[in-house]
Motif scaffolding. Sequence first.
Motif, PDB file in Angstrom:
ATOM      1  N   GLY A   1       0.829  -1.209   0.000  1.00 40.15           N
ATOM      2  CA  GLY A   1       0.000   0.000   0.000  1.00 40.15           C
ATOM      3  C   GLY A   1       0.861   1.254   0.000  1.00 40.15           C
ATOM      4  O   GLY A   1       0.571   2.230  -0.701  1.00 40.15           O
ATOM      5  N   GLU A   2       1.935   1.221   0.772  1.00 41.61           N
ATOM      6  CA  GLU A   2       2.865   2.349   0.813  1.00 41.61           C
ATOM      7  C   GLU A   2       3.541   2.549  -0.546  1.00 41.61           C
ATOM      8  O   GLU A   2       3.684   3.680  -1.022  1.00 41.61           O
ATOM      9  N   SER A   3       3.940   1.463  -1.190  1.00 43.39           N
ATOM     10  CA  SER A   3       4.557   1.548  -2.514  1.00 43.39           C
ATOM     11  C   SER A   3       3.601   2.167  -3.528  1.00 43.39           C
ATOM     12  O   SER A   3       3.999   2.994  -4.351  1.00 43.39           O
ATOM     13  N   ARG A   4       2.326   1.787  -3.462  1.00 43.06           N
ATOM     14  CA  ARG A   4       1.328   2.345  -4.376  1.00 43.06           C
ATOM     15  C   ARG A   4       1.157   3.842  -4.145  1.00 43.06           C
ATOM     16  O   ARG A   4       1.155   4.631  -5.092  1.00 43.06           O
ATOM     17  N   ALA A   5       1.025   4.243  -2.887  1.00 42.98           N
ATOM     18  CA  ALA A   5       0.865   5.666  -2.579  1.00 42.98           C
ATOM     19  C   ALA A   5       2.125   6.450  -2.950  1.00 42.98           C
ATOM     20  O   ALA A   5       2.033   7.565  -3.491  1.00 42.98           O
ATOM     21  N   ASP A   6       3.302   5.894  -2.683  1.00 36.91           N
ATOM     22  CA  ASP A   6       4.557   6.566  -3.033  1.00 36.91           C
ATOM     23  C   ASP A   6       4.709   6.742  -4.541  1.00 36.91           C
ATOM     24  O   ASP A   6       5.216   7.767  -5.005  1.00 36.91           O
ATOM     25  N   THR A   7       4.277   5.740  -5.316  1.00 33.39           N
ATOM     26  CA  THR A   7       4.358   5.836  -6.771  1.00 33.39           C
ATOM     27  C   THR A   7       3.475   6.977  -7.279  1.00 33.39           C
ATOM     28  O   THR A   7       3.892   7.771  -8.127  1.00 33.39           O
ATOM     29  N   VAL A   8       2.269   7.089  -6.752  1.00 36.00           N
ATOM     30  CA  VAL A   8       1.372   8.182  -7.136  1.00 36.00           C
ATOM     31  C   VAL A   8       1.953   9.518  -6.686  1.00 36.00           C
ATOM     32  O   VAL A   8       1.926  10.505  -7.434  1.00 36.00           O
ATOM     33  N   GLN A   9       2.533   9.559  -5.493  1.00 34.05           N
ATOM     34  CA  GLN A   9       3.147  10.785  -4.994  1.00 34.05           C
ATOM     35  C   GLN A   9       4.284  11.240  -5.912  1.00 34.05           C
ATOM     36  O   GLN A   9       4.368  12.417  -6.282  1.00 34.05           O
TER      37      GLN A   9
END
Length: 185
Positions: A133-141
């Motif tokens: 979940g963190e990787s997904r949010a970081d990618t969007v960020q």
Amino acid sequence: MSLRHCLALVSLVVLPPAAAGCADRKASVPPPVTPTGPAAVTSTPPPAVAAKDAAIDTGGLHVSDAIARACGLPRSDNAPRFDFDSATIAPQDRDLLAAIARCVVDGALRGRTLALIGRADPRGEDEYNMSLGESRADTVQRYLHDLGVGPDHVRATSRGKMDAKGTDEPSWATDRRVDIELATR
């Protein structure tokens, strides 16, 4: 997870090479995309808590209704989706993210801060899903940063599988997303 179970899982699901891991490994993060975009906005203090409001689903993102209205985003009936064990932004989400970035940099949400909440389906270990979940949010960020949204105007967190409701592939697919909300100061 035993090696035998891991191999069986990989043989059942076609995964991209970077995502072909098992639940006991850390999620891989794709390299940042470098689109051209507007200059970064001036900084404001980071938000304290993410605001809750109604939302619409668009591709792999879940965009709050407040953002959709302010930015003039079209409504969509698509279920939010990231591929299994992936943090890659879907092509259909890039235009949406570009519209949100324009809105935050030069539009109705200028100076506002976005909260990105990465989520995963309920399969796999807690720690792994929190990382995914963190990787997904970081990618969007990173993608929003590349589009000109300043670092003080977006923050990423993860809920992992904490709020997941899926029980089969179609409902698990709706759990694999990044929620985009307005953050409070």
